[in-house]
Motif scaffolding. Structure first.
Motif, PDB file in Angstrom:
ATOM      1  N   ALA A 437       0.862  -1.206  -0.034  1.00 59.75           N
ATOM      2  CA  ALA A 437      -0.050   0.035   0.043  1.00 59.75           C
ATOM      3  C   ALA A 437       0.995   1.299   0.012  1.00 59.75           C
ATOM      4  O   ALA A 437       0.531   2.345  -0.508  1.00 59.75           O
ATOM      5  N   ALA A 438       1.913   1.245   0.617  1.00 56.88           N
ATOM      6  CA  ALA A 438       3.079   2.491   0.824  1.00 56.88           C
ATOM      7  C   ALA A 438       3.601   2.621  -0.567  1.00 56.88           C
ATOM      8  O   ALA A 438       4.042   3.610  -0.836  1.00 56.88           O
ATOM      9  N   THR A 439       3.757   1.774  -1.648  1.00 49.78           N
ATOM     10  CA  THR A 439       4.124   2.042  -2.842  1.00 49.78           C
ATOM     11  C   THR A 439       3.281   3.211  -3.773  1.00 49.78           C
ATOM     12  O   THR A 439       4.071   3.870  -4.675  1.00 49.78           O
ATOM     13  N   GLY A 440       2.070   3.261  -3.296  1.00 45.28           N
ATOM     14  CA  GLY A 440       1.433   4.165  -4.056  1.00 45.28           C
ATOM     15  C   GLY A 440       0.751   3.530  -5.120  1.00 45.28           C
ATOM     16  O   GLY A 440      -0.089   4.284  -6.018  1.00 45.28           O
ATOM     17  N   PHE A 482      -3.962   2.030   3.347  1.00 46.00           N
ATOM     18  CA  PHE A 482      -4.740   0.900   2.752  1.00 46.00           C
ATOM     19  C   PHE A 482      -5.632   1.307   1.807  1.00 46.00           C
ATOM     20  O   PHE A 482      -5.980   0.821   0.797  1.00 46.00           O
ATOM     21  N   PHE A 483      -6.790   1.959   2.833  1.00 43.08           N
ATOM     22  CA  PHE A 483      -8.115   2.188   1.946  1.00 43.08           C
ATOM     23  C   PHE A 483      -7.920   2.995   0.729  1.00 43.08           C
ATOM     24  O   PHE A 483      -8.384   2.787  -0.213  1.00 43.08           O
ATOM     25  N   ALA A 484      -6.925   3.942   0.819  1.00 46.67           N
ATOM     26  CA  ALA A 484      -6.804   4.934  -0.340  1.00 46.67           C
ATOM     27  C   ALA A 484      -6.079   4.137  -1.394  1.00 46.67           C
ATOM     28  O   ALA A 484      -6.215   4.331  -2.532  1.00 46.67           O
ATOM     29  N   ALA A 485      -5.304   2.944  -1.144  1.00 43.06           N
ATOM     30  CA  ALA A 485      -4.572   2.320  -2.165  1.00 43.06           C
ATOM     31  C   ALA A 485      -5.409   1.246  -2.708  1.00 43.06           C
ATOM     32  O   ALA A 485      -5.289   1.177  -3.959  1.00 43.06           O
ATOM     33  N   THR A 486      -6.452   0.897  -2.231  1.00 42.65           N
ATOM     34  CA  THR A 486      -7.487  -0.013  -2.653  1.00 42.65           C
ATOM     35  C   THR A 486      -8.186   0.502  -3.913  1.00 42.65           C
ATOM     36  O   THR A 486      -9.257   1.368  -3.620  1.00 42.65           O
ATOM     37  N   ALA A 487      -8.185  -0.076  -4.978  1.00 42.71           N
ATOM     38  CA  ALA A 487      -8.941   0.288  -6.171  1.00 42.71           C
ATOM     39  C   ALA A 487     -10.167  -0.594  -6.465  1.00 42.71           C
ATOM     40  O   ALA A 487     -11.028  -0.260  -6.946  1.00 42.71           O
ATOM     41  N   SER A 488     -10.075  -1.855  -6.112  1.00 43.57           N
ATOM     42  CA  SER A 488     -11.207  -2.621  -6.115  1.00 43.57           C
ATOM     43  C   SER A 488     -11.110  -3.849  -5.377  1.00 43.57           C
ATOM     44  O   SER A 488      -9.951  -4.190  -4.596  1.00 43.57           O
ATOM     45  N   LEU A 489     -12.158  -4.564  -4.859  1.00 42.67           N
ATOM     46  CA  LEU A 489     -12.210  -5.639  -4.137  1.00 42.67           C
ATOM     47  C   LEU A 489     -13.051  -6.765  -4.817  1.00 42.67           C
ATOM     48  O   LEU A 489     -14.267  -6.486  -5.110  1.00 42.67           O
ATOM     49  N   THR A 490     -12.520  -7.964  -4.932  1.00 47.72           N
ATOM     50  CA  THR A 490     -13.324  -9.254  -5.493  1.00 47.72           C
ATOM     51  C   THR A 490     -13.050 -10.388  -4.607  1.00 47.72           C
ATOM     52  O   THR A 490     -11.878 -10.668  -4.304  1.00 47.72           O
ATOM     53  N   LEU A 491     -14.235 -10.923  -4.156  1.00 47.24           N
ATOM     54  CA  LEU A 491     -14.031 -12.053  -3.124  1.00 47.24           C
ATOM     55  C   LEU A 491     -14.722 -13.138  -3.848  1.00 47.24           C
ATOM     56  O   LEU A 491     -15.950 -13.232  -4.381  1.00 47.24           O
ATOM     57  N   VAL A 492     -14.153 -14.353  -3.948  1.00 43.51           N
ATOM     58  CA  VAL A 492     -14.692 -15.441  -4.461  1.00 43.51           C
ATOM     59  C   VAL A 492     -15.001 -16.484  -3.621  1.00 43.51           C
ATOM     60  O   VAL A 492     -14.099 -16.932  -2.936  1.00 43.51           O
ATOM     61  N   THR A 493     -16.019 -16.768  -3.462  1.00 41.06           N
ATOM     62  CA  THR A 493     -16.352 -17.895  -2.374  1.00 41.06           C
ATOM     63  C   THR A 493     -15.881 -17.828  -1.126  1.00 41.06           C
ATOM     64  O   THR A 493     -15.495 -18.710  -0.376  1.00 41.06           O
ATOM     65  N   PRO A 494     -16.018 -16.669  -0.310  1.00 44.47           N
ATOM     66  CA  PRO A 494     -15.336 -16.359   1.100  1.00 44.47           C
ATOM     67  C   PRO A 494     -16.186 -17.360   2.133  1.00 44.47           C
ATOM     68  O   PRO A 494     -17.426 -17.127   2.163  1.00 44.47           O
ATOM     69  N   PRO A 495     -15.640 -18.172   2.924  1.00 42.92           N
ATOM     70  CA  PRO A 495     -16.147 -18.917   3.917  1.00 42.92           C
ATOM     71  C   PRO A 495     -16.437 -18.172   5.110  1.00 42.92           C
ATOM     72  O   PRO A 495     -15.651 -18.364   6.239  1.00 42.92           O
ATOM     73  N   PRO A 507     -16.490  -1.811   6.442  1.00 39.39           N
ATOM     74  CA  PRO A 507     -15.716  -0.398   6.416  1.00 39.39           C
ATOM     75  C   PRO A 507     -15.009  -0.193   4.958  1.00 39.39           C
ATOM     76  O   PRO A 507     -15.263   0.759   4.421  1.00 39.39           O
ATOM     77  N   LEU A 508     -14.258  -0.922   4.711  1.00 38.33           N
ATOM     78  CA  LEU A 508     -13.744  -0.844   3.254  1.00 38.33           C
ATOM     79  C   LEU A 508     -14.505  -0.893   2.120  1.00 38.33           C
ATOM     80  O   LEU A 508     -14.519   0.052   0.951  1.00 38.33           O
ATOM     81  N   ILE A 509     -15.697  -1.823   1.991  1.00 39.15           N
ATOM     82  CA  ILE A 509     -16.714  -1.760   0.982  1.00 39.15           C
ATOM     83  C   ILE A 509     -17.513  -0.495   0.851  1.00 39.15           C
ATOM     84  O   ILE A 509     -17.721   0.205  -0.104  1.00 39.15           O
ATOM     85  N   ASP A 510     -17.697   0.198   2.123  1.00 39.00           N
ATOM     86  CA  ASP A 510     -18.269   1.319   2.283  1.00 39.00           C
ATOM     87  C   ASP A 510     -17.512   2.516   1.734  1.00 39.00           C
ATOM     88  O   ASP A 510     -18.057   3.427   1.419  1.00 39.00           O
ATOM     89  N   HIS A 511     -16.338   2.031   1.723  1.00 39.82           N
ATOM     90  CA  HIS A 511     -15.438   3.367   1.392  1.00 39.82           C
ATOM     91  C   HIS A 511     -15.041   3.357  -0.061  1.00 39.82           C
ATOM     92  O   HIS A 511     -15.009   4.574  -0.526  1.00 39.82           O
ATOM     93  N   LEU A 512     -15.306   2.148  -0.723  1.00 40.08           N
ATOM     94  CA  LEU A 512     -14.949   1.985  -2.005  1.00 40.08           C
ATOM     95  C   LEU A 512     -16.146   3.080  -2.805  1.00 40.08           C
ATOM     96  O   LEU A 512     -17.253   3.002  -2.452  1.00 40.08           O
TER      97      LEU A 512
END
Length: 649
Positions: A437-440, A482-495, A507-512
């Motif tokens: 995340a720190a790489t930008g 980390f929230f600023a660096a996250t451009a998208s989130l994909t979850l495949v069948t999370p248990p 919180p992350l999904i609400d931020h995106l």
């Protein structure tokens, strides 16, 4: 010149342990001459003997000399290769910090997995022994093609030398190897190893020919040793001494640079997964080097074929800072063995890079699956023997009988996630996520199956309360970055249950922005055909109703489910909480409706899911780089299928 002594604390090279997987060299019926001529580059003096300087590096020096010999014999205008890299990668293979290479197999496996760079990039005595990106990339140009163990028979050795010209050899050396080159002696008295009946020390070298009296050795003790027939660095090893002191021998050929060939490497899928033909027994590490981290029990695995470390993460981060690009940061699930997971990522890498993304995968509990799958397979078989393969109670029997072992396995997975993802414990996954995340670079997060558990633990760590003020401020900064660096989130069948999912990911999904978070679940038709071996339900069902049986109150509520299960089971998206409202729920369809059954591999490796995810990320990157923020475009990107409903794709 006395034989090179062992360095203090350095173990001499040992015999290769028995391994039934070794491929053995088989002599042909080609006629053999009474003696062989030295390769022209040795006879002409264009290939000079190496000087190992430090005692424990003999295996790296010998293999480097063999590679140089093959290059020159083929007429290739190639620079000398780095003996230092071969030696250091053998230490990684062994898990040794510097106590000497264990055996010849270690240096060969290190070469297979990492290749070797030119000596100019990693010379002997280098002040830095880090595998930098520059060294790793250059090493891909010289790789191992095939290698075979040569049995200790005269005919086998003579035939192998006739076929390929040189063998990589280890033997117990003794005082008789003290044969310095003396120009004053007659040529026929130079470079003769004298048999000595005494204990010896393991040493690695090349055998480059034979005569009526013995084998010709090319050593790595410089030009001041040997002198057989007037040639520095070469000595005659009498057959009598060879028979008494030989340890191991290998013959090899170099690989042809063919990156596309490695995409065919496949590994066993593991529990309940179909097995396909193997293109290579084990995928070479250099095909994914710089693009993965390998954790076990919450920590980097810093030895073996697929090693990683905080230093390797730092090297990747520096490369991203030097050449910024979006990152597809994948967290692998636990339901593949490590080799199968590595092979899958190698096959996937070209399409990810073609989409303009830098692929990076975290393997974090695949080793636990490797060690548990055989036990679970056995329990499945016992359940079948108990009630029969067609009994309606078979699935319930499997859930009940696997529960004790499955619970322990699942607890270990969760505990490893806590150790890896926790900032309180300075976990290696937490360090990795923080550093990337720190790489930008924009991070497109992708979790497969249990990979969501690791990201869950990391996100919870960012939100952890009751911390000292300084630490709370640090976590807040890490969270914001980390929230600023996250451009998208994909979850495949999370248990994960809906409550746990909402708490960690809400919180992350609400931020995106709208259209940046997607949940993939099996369609009803696909789920009905999912099997795990003899178990006629999905792996998520087994975990939910078997491995987590009794975890909370001793029973399993009939309505209990994971968000990664099909929509008819979970009731999503209708049950989404307000902060999960931006989550698009997409279905993974049957890849072939005519097939009677599928496995979790068909879910995790879904080509349609992979294609549509990359299409969505391309659209997001186009929006992000273009500065647009149109909600309709985001919704179309989320669906990834030309704009169909984001909750019913």
């Amino acid at each position: 010149m006395a034989p090179v002594p062992a360095s203090p604390g350095a173990a001499p090279i040992r015999r290769d342990p028995s391994d039934l997987r070794d491929q053995v060299y088989l002599p042909s019926l080609r006629p053999l001459a009474p003696r062989t001529e030295l390769p022209s580059c040795l006879a002409g003096g264009t290939l000079l003997p190496r000087d190992q300087q430090e005692a424990e590096s003999c295996a790296g020096q010998a293999l480097a000399a063999l590679i140089d010999l093959q290059h020159q014999s083929a007429g290739a205008a190639t620079a000398r290769v780095s003996a230092r890299m071969l030696y250091r990668m053998a230490l990684v293979q062994d898990g040794s910090a510097g106590g000497g290479v264990a055996s010849l197999r270690s240096v060969l496996k290190g070469f297979y997995h990492y290749g070797v760079c030119p000596e100019s990039l990693w010379p002997d005595g280098s002040g830095s022994d880090a595998l930098t990106a520059e060294r790793a990339k250059a090493a891909r140009g010289v790789t191992l093609g095939a290698y075979y163990r040569v049995l200790p028979g005269l005919n086998d050795w003579h035939a192998a030398l006739t076929d390929v010209g040189a063998l990589l050899v280890s033997a117990e050396i003794h005082e008789g190897w003290d044969c310095p080159f003396d120009p004053q002696k007659p040529r026929d008295r130079q470079g003769l190893i004298v048999p000595v009946r005494s204990g010896g020390t393991g040493h690695a070298f090349l055998v480059v020919g034979y005569t009526e009296a013995g084998f010709l050795v090319l050593n790595s003790w410089g030009a001041a040793w040997g002198g057989y027939d007037g040639r520095p660095g070469i000595a005659l090893w009498p057959y009598e001494d060879w028979a008494e002191t030989v340890m191991d021998a290998w013959v090899l050929r170099l690989g042809v640079p063919a990156p596309a060939a490695f995409a065919q490497a496949r590994g066993l899928h593991g529990l309940g997964f179909d097995t396909g033909p193997l293109g290579a027994s084990q995928a070479a590490c250099h095909r994914l080097l710089g693009h993965f981290a390998h954790l076990d029990d919450g920590r980097h695995v810093d030895s073996g074929s697929y090693a990683s470390s905080r230093a390797s993460v730092e090297e990747t981060a520096r490369c991203l800072e030097a050449r910024p690009r979006p990152v597809l940061l994948s967290v692998a699930g636990s339901l593949f063995g490590l080799q199968a997971g590595i092979a899958h990522e190698i096959r996937r890498r070209p399409t990810v890079e073609a989409a303009g993304l830098y692929p990076y995968t975290v393997f974090w509990c695949n080793d636990a699956f490797d060690s548990t799958s055989l036990v679970l397979d056995h329990l499945f078989e016992k359940a079948v023997q108990k009630v029969g393969p067609f009994d309606p109670s078979l699935d319930d029997t499997i859930e009940r009988d696997t529960a004790p072992i499955g619970r322990a396995f699942w607890r270990d997975v969760k505990a490893a996630a806590w150790r890896a993802g926790s900032h309180r414990r300075e976990g290696d996954a937490a360090h990795l996520f923080d550093r990337l995340a720190a790489t930008g670079a924009p991070l497109h997060l992708l979790t497969d199956g249990a990979g969501a558990i690791l990201l869950d633990r990391y996100l919870r760590s960012l939100e952890e309360g009751a911390l000292p003020p300084d630490e709370a401020a640090r976590r807040q900064r890490l969270r914001e970055r980390f929230f600023a660096a996250t451009a998208s989130l994909t979850l495949v069948t999370p248990p994960l249950t809906l409550a746990a999912f909402d708490e960690a990911f809400g919180p992350l999904i609400d931020h995106l922005p709208e259209g940046r978070a997607t949940l993939w679940v099996p369609s009803r038709g696909l789920d009905a055909k999912l099997h795990v071996g003899a178990y006629a339900r999905s792996i998520l069902h087994l975990i939910c109703h078997g491995f987590e049986r009794g975890e909370e109150d001793g029973t399993v509520a009939p309505t209990r489910s994971f968000v990664g299960m099909p929509q008819h089971v979970t009731g999503l998206p209708g049950r989404l909480t307000p902060r999960l409202a931006k989550l698009a729920v997409c279905r993974i369809a049957q890849p072939d409706a005519s097939r009677p059954r599928f496995t979790q591999a068909d879910v995790s490796l879904s080509a349609d899911c992979h294609r549509r995810t990359l299409d969505r990320i391309r659209a997001i990157e186009a929006q992000r780089q273009g500065g647009t923020d149109d909600e309709e475009d985001h919704a179309r990107a989320a669906a990834g299928d030309g704009g169909r409903s984001r909750n019913g794709s």
